[in-house]
Motif scaffolding. Structure first.
Motif, PDB file in Angstrom:
ATOM      1  N   LEU A 142       0.830  -1.207   0.000  1.00  9.29           N
ATOM      2  CA  LEU A 142       0.000   0.000   0.000  1.00  9.29           C
ATOM      3  C   LEU A 142       0.871   1.267   0.000  1.00  9.29           C
ATOM      4  O   LEU A 142       0.587   2.237  -0.706  1.00  9.29           O
ATOM      5  N   LEU A 143       1.945   1.228   0.778  1.00 12.18           N
ATOM      6  CA  LEU A 143       2.866   2.366   0.816  1.00 12.18           C
ATOM      7  C   LEU A 143       3.458   2.604  -0.578  1.00 12.18           C
ATOM      8  O   LEU A 143       3.579   3.749  -1.042  1.00 12.18           O
ATOM      9  N   GLY A 144       3.813   1.516  -1.253  1.00 11.50           N
ATOM     10  CA  GLY A 144       4.350   1.614  -2.614  1.00 11.50           C
ATOM     11  C   GLY A 144       3.342   2.264  -3.554  1.00 11.50           C
ATOM     12  O   GLY A 144       3.694   3.081  -4.410  1.00 11.50           O
ATOM     13  N   GLN A 145       2.067   1.922  -3.368  1.00 12.20           N
ATOM     14  CA  GLN A 145       0.992   2.544  -4.151  1.00 12.20           C
ATOM     15  C   GLN A 145       0.988   4.057  -3.949  1.00 12.20           C
ATOM     16  O   GLN A 145       0.901   4.819  -4.903  1.00 12.20           O
ATOM     17  N   VAL A 146       1.067   4.456  -2.682  1.00  9.76           N
ATOM     18  CA  VAL A 146       0.989   5.877  -2.356  1.00  9.76           C
ATOM     19  C   VAL A 146       2.178   6.647  -2.941  1.00  9.76           C
ATOM     20  O   VAL A 146       2.015   7.722  -3.520  1.00  9.76           O
ATOM     21  N   VAL A 147       3.377   6.080  -2.821  1.00 14.07           N
ATOM     22  CA  VAL A 147       4.568   6.807  -3.263  1.00 14.07           C
ATOM     23  C   VAL A 147       4.729   6.770  -4.783  1.00 14.07           C
ATOM     24  O   VAL A 147       5.058   7.782  -5.393  1.00 14.07           O
ATOM     25  N   PHE A 148       4.456   5.616  -5.386  1.00 12.59           N
ATOM     26  CA  PHE A 148       4.783   5.456  -6.813  1.00 12.59           C
ATOM     27  C   PHE A 148       3.589   5.434  -7.767  1.00 12.59           C
ATOM     28  O   PHE A 148       3.767   5.588  -8.956  1.00 12.59           O
ATOM     29  N   HIS A 149       2.390   5.185  -7.257  1.00  9.37           N
ATOM     30  CA  HIS A 149       1.243   5.054  -8.156  1.00  9.37           C
ATOM     31  C   HIS A 149       0.054   5.906  -7.731  1.00  9.37           C
ATOM     32  O   HIS A 149      -1.003   5.379  -7.385  1.00  9.37           O
ATOM     33  N   PRO A 150       0.221   7.228  -7.750  1.00 10.23           N
ATOM     34  CA  PRO A 150      -0.884   8.089  -7.322  1.00 10.23           C
ATOM     35  C   PRO A 150      -2.044   8.058  -8.319  1.00 10.23           C
ATOM     36  O   PRO A 150      -1.861   7.672  -9.474  1.00 10.23           O
ATOM     37  N   ALA A 151      -3.211   8.467  -7.840  1.00 11.95           N
ATOM     38  CA  ALA A 151      -4.364   8.611  -8.730  1.00 11.95           C
ATOM     39  C   ALA A 151      -4.079   9.762  -9.690  1.00 11.95           C
ATOM     40  O   ALA A 151      -3.625  10.829  -9.260  1.00 11.95           O
ATOM     41  N   THR A 152      -4.325   9.544 -10.980  1.00  8.75           N
ATOM     42  CA  THR A 152      -4.009  10.588 -11.973  1.00  8.75           C
ATOM     43  C   THR A 152      -5.174  10.806 -12.934  1.00  8.75           C
ATOM     44  O   THR A 152      -6.108  10.009 -12.970  1.00  8.75           O
ATOM     45  N   GLU A 153      -5.090  11.881 -13.674  1.00  5.43           N
ATOM     46  CA  GLU A 153      -5.969  12.070 -14.838  1.00  5.43           C
ATOM     47  C   GLU A 153      -5.163  12.845 -15.880  1.00  5.43           C
ATOM     48  O   GLU A 153      -4.453  13.795 -15.536  1.00  5.43           O
ATOM     49  N   GLY A 154      -5.204  12.419 -17.107  1.00  6.78           N
ATOM     50  CA  GLY A 154      -4.441  13.059 -18.181  1.00  6.78           C
ATOM     51  C   GLY A 154      -2.951  13.102 -17.906  1.00  6.78           C
ATOM     52  O   GLY A 154      -2.274  14.063 -18.267  1.00  6.78           O
ATOM     53  N   GLY A 155      -2.440  12.097 -17.232  1.00  8.80           N
ATOM     54  CA  GLY A 155      -1.002  12.011 -17.010  1.00  8.80           C
ATOM     55  C   GLY A 155      -0.458  12.864 -15.878  1.00  8.80           C
ATOM     56  O   GLY A 155       0.743  12.905 -15.644  1.00  8.80           O
ATOM     57  N   VAL A 156      -1.335  13.583 -15.189  1.00  7.66           N
ATOM     58  CA  VAL A 156      -0.884  14.366 -14.019  1.00  7.66           C
ATOM     59  C   VAL A 156      -1.848  14.109 -12.855  1.00  7.66           C
ATOM     60  O   VAL A 156      -2.795  13.340 -12.988  1.00  7.66           O
ATOM     61  N   PHE A 157      -1.611  14.798 -11.719  1.00  8.94           N
ATOM     62  CA  PHE A 157      -2.498  14.613 -10.568  1.00  8.94           C
ATOM     63  C   PHE A 157      -3.926  15.042 -10.903  1.00  8.94           C
ATOM     64  O   PHE A 157      -4.139  15.881 -11.777  1.00  8.94           O
ATOM     65  N   ARG A 158      -4.883  14.491 -10.201  1.00  6.28           N
ATOM     66  CA  ARG A 158      -6.266  14.903 -10.385  1.00  6.28           C
ATOM     67  C   ARG A 158      -6.424  16.356  -9.921  1.00  6.28           C
ATOM     68  O   ARG A 158      -6.094  16.682  -8.772  1.00  6.28           O
ATOM     69  N   ALA A 159      -6.950  17.181 -10.799  1.00  5.62           N
ATOM     70  CA  ALA A 159      -7.040  18.611 -10.498  1.00  5.62           C
ATOM     71  C   ALA A 159      -7.900  18.868  -9.266  1.00  5.62           C
ATOM     72  O   ALA A 159      -7.591  19.739  -8.441  1.00  5.62           O
ATOM     73  N   SER A 160      -8.973  18.081  -9.100  1.00 12.54           N
ATOM     74  CA  SER A 160      -9.863  18.341  -7.958  1.00 12.54           C
ATOM     75  C   SER A 160      -9.134  18.093  -6.639  1.00 12.54           C
ATOM     76  O   SER A 160      -9.310  18.819  -5.669  1.00 12.54           O
ATOM     77  N   TYR A 161      -8.280  17.066  -6.618  1.00  9.68           N
ATOM     78  CA  TYR A 161      -7.528  16.791  -5.391  1.00  9.68           C
ATOM     79  C   TYR A 161      -6.554  17.926  -5.102  1.00  9.68           C
ATOM     80  O   TYR A 161      -6.398  18.377  -3.973  1.00  9.68           O
ATOM     81  N   VAL A 162      -5.883  18.370  -6.172  1.00  9.71           N
ATOM     82  CA  VAL A 162      -4.871  19.421  -5.993  1.00  9.71           C
ATOM     83  C   VAL A 162      -5.526  20.704  -5.483  1.00  9.71           C
ATOM     84  O   VAL A 162      -5.060  21.319  -4.520  1.00  9.71           O
ATOM     85  N   GLU A 163      -6.650  21.082  -6.098  1.00 10.33           N
ATOM     86  CA  GLU A 163      -7.303  22.328  -5.697  1.00 10.33           C
ATOM     87  C   GLU A 163      -7.773  22.266  -4.248  1.00 10.33           C
ATOM     88  O   GLU A 163      -7.589  23.191  -3.468  1.00 10.33           O
ATOM     89  N   GLN A 164      -8.380  21.138  -3.890  1.00 11.85           N
ATOM     90  CA  GLN A 164      -8.885  21.035  -2.525  1.00 11.85           C
ATOM     91  C   GLN A 164      -7.763  21.019  -1.485  1.00 11.85           C
ATOM     92  O   GLN A 164      -7.847  21.676  -0.448  1.00 11.85           O
ATOM     93  N   GLU A 165      -6.689  20.295  -1.786  1.00 15.59           N
ATOM     94  CA  GLU A 165      -5.590  20.240  -0.829  1.00 15.59           C
ATOM     95  C   GLU A 165      -4.848  21.571  -0.751  1.00 15.59           C
ATOM     96  O   GLU A 165      -4.284  21.900   0.295  1.00 15.59           O
ATOM     97  N   LYS A 166      -4.864  22.323  -1.832  1.00  6.91           N
ATOM     98  CA  LYS A 166      -4.292  23.677  -1.780  1.00  6.91           C
ATOM     99  C   LYS A 166      -5.062  24.531  -0.777  1.00  6.91           C
ATOM    100  O   LYS A 166      -4.480  25.244   0.037  1.00  6.91           O
TER     101      LYS A 166
END
Lengths: 427, 435
Positions: free
Chosen positions: A113-137
């Motif tokens: 699971l740790l490997g998932q978190v570090v190396f295989h994040p949830a993505t969209e269009g080859g980058v981080f999910r915008a909704s996650y980024v905006e909310q965490e900002k």
């Protein structure tokens, strides 16, 4: 309890402490990067975005549910500061396999699971999910603003920030609002790729598994590529000729007074023990000069203690909570204690008391996986590997003259006071 | 025959030695192969004990707020003005003390000279000394501590919640008191309290570390030479209704965002065994409703109604109990509506059995983590002891709580008609409104 150390590949090291003392096992993955204003906010935000979801567990709920299945597995990510390194840490805390009532291999599943978190994040269009980024900002921005809630730590941070202005140490490792605002899913993704590829990596394990087992699990689930990366260096600053004095106001009852000093003593030098002993004697314990005199005898502060940055940057800060009207008296009283030590008024008994108190706190380190981990990581950045027992043995050689020399080496750099409003003024 | 009883908890890999020392003091030793040993010496005397009758006296003693905490501070000083900290300094141990709603505890942690440290602990706590002069000096020191607490918004939001939930129960009052209430403290008053509550029969000693019962017994024999007199202490509490005092308390402080606490007042359990099952069931149910893997938390998080500063738990301290949710939220009223709607919905539609089993496993694991340090083991043990419950038994019992049982207990303890909310708003918010 000394750790076994080996390299997984160039730039990626592993420490293993095998012990059956605990019901849990802990693995931390520590990524060291230089502390810089331009990158600190991105790395700080990354810890929040990466723990939002992975390829296989795309939502926060999926991730938490998986953790619950794994016997309430602890899996967190955060940034901290060691010298002038910003350290991105992923921490895994799992129940030892012996306590799983269904025979589950908790550590192995947890590392997957740790490997998932570090190396295989949830993505969209080859980058981080915008909704996650905006909310965490937004959340991180709120956390940054919320620092004023805790006046003691706020005042301490401000003092260091003013004192080290212009040096990397003044950069806030949790990020700042301006830099945070500039980030989006794409720029954060680029920072993530850079971090994974370029950071110096140190893994630290404490638990019942052997060094070989942990090594194999790390290779399988944490496939860091080889890199040429050393620990970022920490520079030294100079105290100004005349100490800087800064006062800020806030509507609080108790004022916070901080005195920032600089010392030339470093962890990397063999005689670091003398700074530790000085600090213990001066203000770090309830038997110290500051506690017994300034707080107890003179009743000038509700709390008054000193702490060093662990000999990386050479900073020592005295912090206290005072009544505003006592400000000058408190400053004078603290400096008077320092002058007394400078003049060599130290008894052997006092020194012995400080040594004993340190002995106890050093021996307790082996009872805590996180204390062990932070002990060795700090030392690694300074190029030393000694154990708490090694340091204890050397403390016996520190003399009164050594402590006096540290006191004389100390330079007052900044006096910072967060002033409250007096009761009478409110009425 | 040995002087102790040994109970083995095989599934936890823990053991407990217990006995009552001939002085009257109950003693518990929890062996653990750590470098540090932790000892806790506590009395069932906290801030809520503000009215009592000693040995059947007609007029009860009424205490101003903050006495238990004041006493804790003063306990450290002996008749020669020597501070217990100074004595611990000679051994290198780190010592401390704390006062809660229902207890006062003194403690040390050490890696050597255990017997010597235990001797100091037992000695100073059983030898109170108060004079007009030392009391006066302490009033200044604690006054500062009170001021500092007033600047702490997290403390304020919690205190205000209790103040809203309770009508007459003394838990509404501050543990440390105010400058005015502590000004009324006298040496005589403090001695009345030590007579009543610092009686070894009313105290508990818990030691966790690499020590034997024989070592502990030997120190007790040496220091506690007198048998504690049998006294009756009748605590007087005003009757407390099931309903809350007020549904809402607001405050404005130097904070960046709203701090929110939502509480549900529960009826305290009087039978310790029942109290243990209720705590266990609630620990599981609270996770189900408000845990990180639950539908509720994630839905609200996505909507930005809560942040990762969100938690929920159930607690019982002697004769009061509540479920509490703490959060940071810019829309407290909306959050309250959501929380209450969820609680009401779960009265009729509980969770799938699989979810319940995962939550139960989680609660079991969280408890086991607490055995990793001597400090946490001893403190958790003392927590439960203060409610007459054995923490090791509790940890064994957690995985046996039944689905129906937990649901019934939830319906009984979390009710939206006994709910209140406390909010600490940023000062700036009020200024904007006034402008």
């Amino acid at each position: 309890m000394d750790p076994i150390r080996r390299m997984i590949c160039p730039g990626v090291g592993l420490h293993t402490v095998q012990t059956d003392k605990f019901k849990s096992s802990q693995l931390t993955v520590n990524l060291f990067v230089p502390l810089r204003k331009e990158t600190a906010s991105a790395y700080s935000l990354l810890t929040d975005v990466l723990t939002r979801g992975t390829e296989r567990y795309p939502t926060m709920r999926d991730l938490h549910r998986r953790r619950d299945e794994l016997y309430s597995l602890g899996l967190g990510a955060y940034v901290h500061k060691i010298g002038e390194s910003q350290v991105v840490t992923f921490a895994l805390l799992g129940l030892d396999d012996a306590y799983a009532f269904d025979g589950m291999h908790i550590l192995e599943e947890g590392m997957e699971l740790l490997g998932q978190v570090v190396f295989h994040p949830a993505t969209e269009g080859g980058v981080f999910r915008a909704s996650y980024v905006e909310q965490e900002k937004r959340n991180l921005a709120n956390d940054i603003r919320a620092r004023i809630d805790d006046k003691t730590s706020y005042a301490y941070r401000r003092c260091l920030e003013l004192m080290c202005a212009g040096e990397p140490y003044a950069v806030d490792h949790e990020g700042d609002l301006d830099e945070l605002e500039k980030l989006d899913a794409k720029t954060l993704w680029d920072a993530y790729r850079t971090l994974l590829a370029e950071a110096r990596v140190e893994l630290f394990y404490v638990g019942s598994k052997s060094d070989g087992e942990v090594f194999d699990l790390c290779r399988k689930y944490l496939p860091f590529a080889p890199r040429e990366a050393d620990f970022p260096p920490t520079g030294s600053g100079r105290a100004p000729e005349v100490p800087r004095v800064v006062t800020e106001r806030m509507d609080v009852t108790q004022s916070k007074l901080n005195l920032g000093f600089r010392t030339s003593c470093r962890l990397s030098a063999g005689d670091y023990g003398k700074l530790v002993l000085f600090n213990e004697l001066f203000g770090a314990s309830p038997n110290s000069r500051l506690f017994l005199n300034v707080r107890e005898k003179q009743s000038l502060c509700y709390y008054c203690s000193s702490g060093s940055d662990g000999g990386l940057k050479g900073l020592l800060v005295v912090h206290s909570g005072i009544e505003r009207k006592n400000r000058q008296k408190a400053v004078d009283a603290i400096l008077a204690q320092l002058d007394d030590l400078r003049a060599g008024h130290i008894t052997d008994g006092e020194l012995e008391t400080a040594r004993r108190s340190l002995r106890d706190s050093y021996r307790e380190i082996s009872d805590s996986p996180s204390a062990l981990s932070s002990w060795y990581l700090r030392r690694m950045t300074a190029g030393v590997t000694d154990s708490p027992e090694d340091v204890l043995a050397r403390l016996d050689d520190v003399t009164v003259a050594d402590v006096v020399s540290v006191a004389n080496d100390l330079r007052l750099d900044t006096v910072y006071c967060l002033e409250g409003t007096e009761k009478e003024e409110n009425a | 025959m040995s002087f102790y009883t040994l109970t083995r908890f095989d599934s936890l890999h823990e053991n407990c030695f217990r006995w009552v020392h001939r002085s009257g003091l109950p003693v518990y030793v929890l062996p653990k192969k750590h470098s540090s040993t932790y000892a806790l010496f506590g009395t069932h005397f906290g801030s809520i004990d503000r009215c009592f009758r000693l040995d059947g006296e007609e007029t009860p003693v009424e205490l101003p707020d903050g006495v238990a905490h004041f006493l804790e501070h003063k306990m450290f000083e002996d008749e020669n003005g020597v501070d217990a900290f100074t004595r611990f300094a000679k051994t290198g141990a780190s010592a401390n003390a704390y006062t809660g709603y229902g207890r006062t505890c003194y403690l040390f942690s050490c890696t050597s000279a255990f017997e010597q440290n235990l001797e100091i602990l037992l000695d100073f706590v059983t030898h109170p000394y108060f004079s007009a002069e030392t009391v006066r000096k302490e009033q200044g020191i604690i006054g500062e501590e009170i001021d500092m607490g007033e600047d702490n918004p997290n403390r304020t939001v919690f205190r205000n919640l209790l103040d809203a939930l309770y009508v007459d129960h003394p838990v509404r009052r501050s543990i440390v008191g105010t400058r005015e209430t502590i000004a009324r403290i006298t040496p005589e008053l403090l001695y009345r309290c030590t007579d009543a509550f610092y009686n070894l029969r009313n105290m508990e000693l818990v030691v966790c570390g690499d020590v034997t019962p024989e070592q502990v017994q030997a120190v007790c024999d040496r220091v506690l030479t007198e048998v504690a007199p049998a006294r009756t202490v009748e605590r007087v509490f005003p009757p407390e209704p099931d309903t809350v005092r007020t549904e809402r308390v607001d405050a404005w402080m130097e904070v960046a965002q709203n701090l929110v606490e939502i509480g549900f007042k529960a009826r305290p359990q009087t039978d310790p065994v029942r109290a243990m099952r209720v705590s266990a069931a609630n620990e599981i149910t609270v996770q189900l409703l408000f845990g990180r893997s639950g539908e509720f938390y994630n839905r609200l998080y996505e909507r930005g109604l809560v942040t990762d500063r969100f938690g929920a738990n159930y607690g019982q301290v002697r004769n009061f109990a509540y479920t509490e949710i703490d959060a940071v939220s810019d829309r407290p009223d909306e959050l309250l509506r959501e929380v209450c709607a969820e609680v009401d919905r779960r009265r009729d539609t509980y969770f799938p059995v699989e979810d319940f089993e995962i939550a139960r496993r989680e609660a079991y694991a969280n408890n086991l983590y607490s055995f990793d340090s001597t400090d946490e083991t001893a403190n958790s043990f003392m927590d439960f002891l203060m409610n007459g419950v054995d923490y090791l038994r509790y940890s064994e019992l957690l995985p046996t709580v039944g689905y129906e049982e937990a649901w019934d207990i939830f319906r009984e303890t979390v009710r939206t008609d006994r709910c209140a909310m406390s909010v600490v708003h940023p000062k700036a918010e009020r200024k904007e409104k006034e402008a």
